[in-house]
Design a protein around this motif. Structure first.
Motif, PDB file in Angstrom:
ATOM      1  N   ASN A   1      46.188  30.114  38.076  1.00 14.08           N
ATOM      2  CA  ASN A   1      47.174  30.167  36.996  1.00 14.08           C
ATOM      3  C   ASN A   1      46.545  30.377  35.625  1.00 14.08           C
ATOM      4  O   ASN A   1      47.237  30.398  34.626  1.00 14.08           O
ATOM      5  CB  ASN A   1      48.021  28.893  36.984  1.00 14.08           C
ATOM      6  N   ASN A   2      45.215  30.516  35.609  1.00 13.73           N
ATOM      7  CA  ASN A   2      44.493  30.791  34.365  1.00 13.73           C
ATOM      8  C   ASN A   2      43.862  32.174  34.494  1.00 13.73           C
ATOM      9  O   ASN A   2      42.836  32.342  35.139  1.00 13.73           O
ATOM     10  CB  ASN A   2      43.419  29.729  34.127  1.00 13.73           C
ATOM     11  N   ASN A   3      44.496  33.166  33.897  1.00 15.68           N
ATOM     12  CA  ASN A   3      44.079  34.554  34.073  1.00 15.68           C
ATOM     13  C   ASN A   3      42.600  34.770  33.783  1.00 15.68           C
ATOM     14  O   ASN A   3      41.889  35.412  34.562  1.00 15.68           O
ATOM     15  CB  ASN A   3      44.913  35.474  33.174  1.00 15.68           C
ATOM     16  N   GLN A   4      42.131  34.267  32.662  1.00 15.47           N
ATOM     17  CA  GLN A   4      40.752  34.547  32.262  1.00 15.47           C
ATOM     18  C   GLN A   4      39.765  33.962  33.250  1.00 15.47           C
ATOM     19  O   GLN A   4      38.814  34.630  33.668  1.00 15.47           O
ATOM     20  CB  GLN A   4      40.485  33.993  30.859  1.00 15.47           C
ATOM     21  N   GLN A   5      39.972  32.716  33.660  1.00 16.13           N
ATOM     22  CA  GLN A   5      39.067  32.083  34.620  1.00 16.13           C
ATOM     23  C   GLN A   5      39.155  32.760  35.991  1.00 16.13           C
ATOM     24  O   GLN A   5      38.128  33.019  36.632  1.00 16.13           O
ATOM     25  CB  GLN A   5      39.396  30.590  34.747  1.00 16.13           C
ATOM     26  N   TYR A   6      40.374  33.031  36.425  1.00 14.72           N
ATOM     27  CA  TYR A   6      40.567  33.642  37.743  1.00 14.72           C
ATOM     28  C   TYR A   6      39.824  34.968  37.851  1.00 14.72           C
ATOM     29  O   TYR A   6      39.084  35.222  38.808  1.00 14.72           O
ATOM     30  CB  TYR A   6      42.062  33.852  38.003  1.00 14.72           C
ATOM     31  N   TRP A   7      40.002  35.831  36.867  1.00  9.44           N
ATOM     32  CA  TRP A   7      39.391  37.158  36.944  1.00  9.44           C
ATOM     33  C   TRP A   7      37.891  37.115  36.726  1.00  9.44           C
ATOM     34  O   TRP A   7      37.164  37.946  37.275  1.00  9.44           O
ATOM     35  CB  TRP A   7      40.090  38.115  35.987  1.00  9.44           C
ATOM     36  N   GLN A   8      37.411  36.142  35.986  1.00  6.37           N
ATOM     37  CA  GLN A   8      35.961  36.003  35.854  1.00  6.37           C
ATOM     38  C   GLN A   8      35.333  35.633  37.198  1.00  6.37           C
ATOM     39  O   GLN A   8      34.304  36.181  37.593  1.00  6.37           O
ATOM     40  CB  GLN A   8      35.612  34.931  34.812  1.00  6.37           C
ATOM     41  N   HIS A   9      35.974  34.717  37.904  1.00  6.52           N
ATOM     42  CA  HIS A   9      35.460  34.341  39.230  1.00  6.52           C
ATOM     43  C   HIS A   9      35.547  35.514  40.205  1.00  6.52           C
ATOM     44  O   HIS A   9      34.633  35.730  41.016  1.00  6.52           O
ATOM     45  CB  HIS A   9      36.246  33.145  39.776  1.00  6.52           C
ATOM     46  N   MET A  10      36.629  36.296  40.136  1.00  9.99           N
ATOM     47  CA  MET A  10      36.749  37.453  41.020  1.00  9.99           C
ATOM     48  C   MET A  10      35.651  38.484  40.733  1.00  9.99           C
ATOM     49  O   MET A  10      35.057  39.057  41.652  1.00  9.99           O
ATOM     50  CB  MET A  10      38.131  38.100  40.856  1.00  9.99           C
ATOM     51  N   ASN A  11      35.356  38.710  39.474  1.00  9.16           N
ATOM     52  CA  ASN A  11      34.260  39.611  39.113  1.00  9.16           C
ATOM     53  C   ASN A  11      32.926  39.080  39.628  1.00  9.16           C
ATOM     54  O   ASN A  11      32.082  39.846  40.114  1.00  9.16           O
ATOM     55  CB  ASN A  11      34.206  39.792  37.593  1.00  9.16           C
ATOM     56  N   ASN A  12      32.728  37.775  39.528  1.00  5.68           N
ATOM     57  CA  ASN A  12      31.501  37.177  40.040  1.00  5.68           C
ATOM     58  C   ASN A  12      31.359  37.402  41.543  1.00  5.68           C
ATOM     59  O   ASN A  12      30.254  37.625  42.054  1.00  5.68           O
ATOM     60  CB  ASN A  12      31.473  35.676  39.744  1.00  5.68           C
ATOM     61  N   LEU A  13      32.485  37.350  42.249  1.00  6.54           N
ATOM     62  CA  LEU A  13      32.463  37.555  43.702  1.00  6.54           C
ATOM     63  C   LEU A  13      32.025  38.973  44.056  1.00  6.54           C
ATOM     64  O   LEU A  13      31.172  39.171  44.935  1.00  6.54           O
ATOM     65  CB  LEU A  13      33.847  37.271  44.286  1.00  6.54           C
ATOM     66  N   GLU A  14      32.592  39.972  43.384  1.00  2.87           N
ATOM     67  CA  GLU A  14      32.212  41.351  43.684  1.00  2.87           C
ATOM     68  C   GLU A  14      30.752  41.601  43.333  1.00  2.87           C
ATOM     69  O   GLU A  14      30.030  42.264  44.093  1.00  2.87           O
ATOM     70  CB  GLU A  14      33.113  42.326  42.931  1.00  2.87           C
ATOM     71  N   LYS A  15      30.302  41.080  42.230  1.00  3.57           N
ATOM     72  CA  LYS A  15      28.896  41.255  41.834  1.00  3.57           C
ATOM     73  C   LYS A  15      27.958  40.610  42.845  1.00  3.57           C
ATOM     74  O   LYS A  15      26.880  41.133  43.155  1.00  3.57           O
ATOM     75  CB  LYS A  15      28.667  40.688  40.436  1.00  3.57           C
ATOM     76  N   ARG A  16      28.380  39.467  43.375  1.00  2.07           N
ATOM     77  CA  ARG A  16      27.554  38.796  44.392  1.00  2.07           C
ATOM     78  C   ARG A  16      27.464  39.638  45.665  1.00  2.07           C
ATOM     79  O   ARG A  16      26.399  39.740  46.292  1.00  2.07           O
ATOM     80  CB  ARG A  16      28.141  37.419  44.707  1.00  2.07           C
ATOM     81  N   LEU A  17      28.551  40.259  46.043  1.00  7.76           N
ATOM     82  CA  LEU A  17      28.542  41.111  47.234  1.00  7.76           C
ATOM     83  C   LEU A  17      27.675  42.346  47.015  1.00  7.76           C
ATOM     84  O   LEU A  17      27.029  42.828  47.949  1.00  7.76           O
ATOM     85  CB  LEU A  17      29.968  41.526  47.602  1.00  7.76           C
ATOM     86  N   ASN A  18      27.650  42.856  45.794  1.00  9.90           N
ATOM     87  CA  ASN A  18      26.761  43.976  45.480  1.00  9.90           C
ATOM     88  C   ASN A  18      25.300  43.608  45.714  1.00  9.90           C
ATOM     89  O   ASN A  18      24.482  44.457  46.071  1.00  9.90           O
ATOM     90  CB  ASN A  18      26.934  44.415  44.027  1.00  9.90           C
ATOM     91  N   GLN A  19      24.989  42.338  45.517  1.00  5.71           N
ATOM     92  CA  GLN A  19      23.615  41.861  45.672  1.00  5.71           C
ATOM     93  C   GLN A  19      23.271  41.514  47.121  1.00  5.71           C
ATOM     94  O   GLN A  19      22.200  41.866  47.612  1.00  5.71           O
ATOM     95  CB  GLN A  19      23.390  40.619  44.793  1.00  5.71           C
ATOM     96  N   THR A  20      24.189  40.828  47.788  1.00  2.91           N
ATOM     97  CA  THR A  20      23.875  40.289  49.118  1.00  2.91           C
ATOM     98  C   THR A  20      24.266  41.220  50.261  1.00  2.91           C
ATOM     99  O   THR A  20      23.729  41.107  51.370  1.00  2.91           O
ATOM    100  CB  THR A  20      24.563  38.923  49.309  1.00  2.91           C
ATOM    101  N   LEU A  21      25.215  42.098  50.052  1.00  2.00           N
ATOM    102  CA  LEU A  21      25.599  43.151  51.009  1.00  2.00           C
ATOM    103  C   LEU A  21      25.843  42.664  52.441  1.00  2.00           C
ATOM    104  O   LEU A  21      25.273  43.188  53.391  1.00  2.00           O
ATOM    105  CB  LEU A  21      24.525  44.244  51.017  1.00  2.00           C
ATOM    106  N   PRO A  22      26.749  41.710  52.622  1.00  2.00           N
ATOM    107  CA  PRO A  22      27.183  41.390  53.991  1.00  2.00           C
ATOM    108  C   PRO A  22      28.045  42.510  54.560  1.00  2.00           C
ATOM    109  O   PRO A  22      28.256  42.606  55.761  1.00  2.00           O
ATOM    110  CB  PRO A  22      27.993  40.111  53.814  1.00  2.00           C
ATOM    111  N   VAL A  23      28.565  43.333  53.649  1.00  7.29           N
ATOM    112  CA  VAL A  23      29.282  44.557  54.013  1.00  7.29           C
ATOM    113  C   VAL A  23      28.698  45.691  53.175  1.00  7.29           C
ATOM    114  O   VAL A  23      28.372  45.501  52.001  1.00  7.29           O
ATOM    115  CB  VAL A  23      30.809  44.435  53.775  1.00  7.29           C
TER     116      VAL A  23
END
Length: 547
Positions: free
Chosen positions: A490-512
């Motif tokens: 329910n907090n747009n800024q926090q929610y989208w920051q965490h979502m961006n962190n998730l994609e960046k982490r996947l770019n690094q770890t590449l489970p897919v």
């Protein structure tokens, strides 16, 4: 959501006759043949077999494509791809700080056996689907509804799920925390109702053939015995909105080869043909060709279980860096598909904080670099203690396009990296899924098509305990960021920051390892109108017609 993926028993004879006839007549003559079907009927194709119609125990593209046109949930997607009332009479606004949704249901909705569609049909369906015994791999989608996670973990009974029939035509859903995207989720087949009488009557056979369930949508399925590769949808006389249904019959054929699809379209035996590869490349200028953009990415799922060779992150990075995705999409697929470098597909959603496309703002710095890939591979090879050639099993279904992609991946890896051999295993979808579910793979050719327009539709399946996490990805930082995102929804800024962190982490770890974004090439009968082609979800033919 979901994954990729001939004709009837006399297919070989049928196709042979078609090809022989094609040799004896010109293309122009073929196009002038009279259609065998009337304006009341169209013929469509699926690229993989139909395995089940039971949403509680199965989920794949073919199943959901059929259910999209034979069932309805609380909402349907409209022409603007937004939720619109279906079984519910309005788009509901939540109460109690965004945690309670109370859906009034229409009184004139009926099942194909004449029974009324009631709130109880939703309750029993959701309880079946969330149960830890559900085989669909989709019970996680109920996470956030009261007690869903505890039920999935076997800690509470399905009756404790936060869904309740207040009366015959009022359904109430309680959430454990606000989910601003909850209404978007309600168009998904995972949330469709199930007829109580059918569940009792058919028992374990429910949904295993077209006769063993009832339908509440514009059509009902017929002619599918559970294994055959052709079936039909017939107009449902009990459908509440039948005045807007123009077709009486939709015929389906399973066609895995794009050349066959093209040939049947040319002979007016298909009204919508999906084409790929060389076939698509040669037909990009065809007047009947359309491109359908989908919010889905094809990728390589990596098996990270301890006994598999790609647990080393540098080796996964090396695999990603030897894949020239521009060459793949331009020369191998040639159907309009786009290179994908992120797990979440482009055009799914914009980050409301800055207005940028979510995938665009999270592009990795390196996408194709063979020199760096060799360096990383050699480092990972040494770190992992390998002494011999690394053998990788690449699993995929037996569609022509899947085989072509597998050959590209195999050649890219073997031609550019030392001490590695890729063994392709392309088998029918049911067998391929079984291999993946049981962990008998190193790389799996996979599609995830967004279920709803939010990054969590992608991210949730890579969390530690998600049943769709067949690669066994378990990253502490990723799991923490996901939980923080959900808690701050329910907090747009926090929610989208965490979502961006998730994609960046996947770019690094590449489970897919992303490959390409789904852009389908379709040859479509120019007389076919009224089709709703959604970037998220399935194509809706319920109001289609032949002009």
């Amino acid at each position: 959501m979901l994954n990729k993926k001939l004709l009837f028993s006399s297919l070989n004879v049928f196709i042979s006759v078609l090809l022989l006839a094609g040799c004896a007549s010109t293309k122009s003559n073929a196009k002038q043949e009279n259609k065998e079907t009337s304006k009341d009927s169209i013929t469509l194709m699926q690229t993989n077999e139909l395995l089940s119609l039971d949403t509680s125990n199965h989920a794949d593209l073919t199943t959901w494509n059929i259910l999209e046109n034979t069932m309805e949930g609380l909402y349907k997607a409209d022409s603007k791809h937004q939720p619109a009332p279906a079984m519910a009479t309005k788009i509901v606004k939540p109460t109690d700080n965004g945690t309670v949704y109370t859906f009034p249901l229409r009184h004139n909705a009926k099942w194909s056996n004449g029974d009324p569609v009631t709130a109880h049909d939703f309750v029993i369906a959701w309880q079946r689907s969330v149960a830890p015994t559900s085989k669909s791999g989709y019970n996680y989608i109920f996470s956030g509804i009261e007690n869903a996670d505890a039920i999935i973990a076997g800690q509470k009974s399905v009756q404790s799920l936060g869904v309740k029939a207040l009366d015959q035509y009022t359904l109430q859903v309680k959430l454990e925390h606000p989910m601003p995207y909850f209404n978007k989720m309600m168009v998904m087949p995972a949330f469709f109702p199930e007829n109580q009488a059918a569940l009792k009557k058919f028992g374990n056979k429910y949904g295993t053939n077209s006769k063993s369930l009832y339908y509440n949508g514009a059509f009902y399925a017929t002619g599918w015995d559970g294994t055959n590769e052709n079936w039909s949808l017939k107009a449902n006389k009990y459908y509440y909105n039948k005045k807007k249904v123009h077709l009486k019959t939709i015929k389906y054929l399973v066609i895995k080869d794009p050349n066959t699809a093209h040939e049947l379209f040319e002979r007016n035996k298909l009204d919508d043909a999906t084409i790929t590869g060389v076939t698509a490349k040669e037909l990009q200028g065809d007047k009947n060709l359309i491109h359908q953009n989908r919010a889905g990415n094809y990728y390589l799922r990596v098996n990270l279980a301890n006994n598999h060779p790609l647990t080393n992150n540098k080796m996964r990075q090396a695999l990603s860096l030897v894949l020239n995705r521009k060459t793949l999409t331009k020369n191998v697929l040639a159907d309009g598909s786009l290179p994908a470098n992120t797990y979440v597909a482009k055009n799914l959603v914009k980050d409301p904080i800055n207005g940028k496309d979510f995938a665009d703002e999270n592009q990795p710095q390196q996408t194709y670099n063979v020199k760096l890939a060799r360096k990383l591979w050699k480092q990972g090879y040494r770190e992992s203690g390998f002494k011999k050639t690394v053998a990788l099993t690449l699993i995929g279904d037996d569609q022509t396009v899947t085989k072509n992609v597998a050959q590209f991946v195999q050649a890219s890896i073997q031609n550019n990296l030392p001490n590695v051999k890729v063994n392709m295993k392309n088998i029918p979808e049911k067998s391929a899924s079984s291999y993946v579910h049981s962990g008998k793979f190193d790389l799996g050719n996979t599609l995830w098509l967004a279920d709803f327009a939010d990054p969590t539709s992608f991210m949730s399946i890579l969390t530690k305990d998600n049943p769709q996490n067949y690669g066994k990805y378990n990253d502490e930082y990723f799991n923490k960021q996901y939980n923080l995102a959900i808690a701050s929804s329910n907090n747009n800024q926090q929610y989208w920051q965490h979502m961006n962190n998730l994609e960046k982490r996947l770019n690094q770890t590449l489970p897919v390892i992303p490959l390409y974004q789904m852009v389908e090439s379709h040859l479509v009968n120019p007389k076919l109108k009224g089709v709703l082609r959604h970037p998220v979800g399935e194509t809706d033919y319920t109001q289609a017609y032949l002009k």
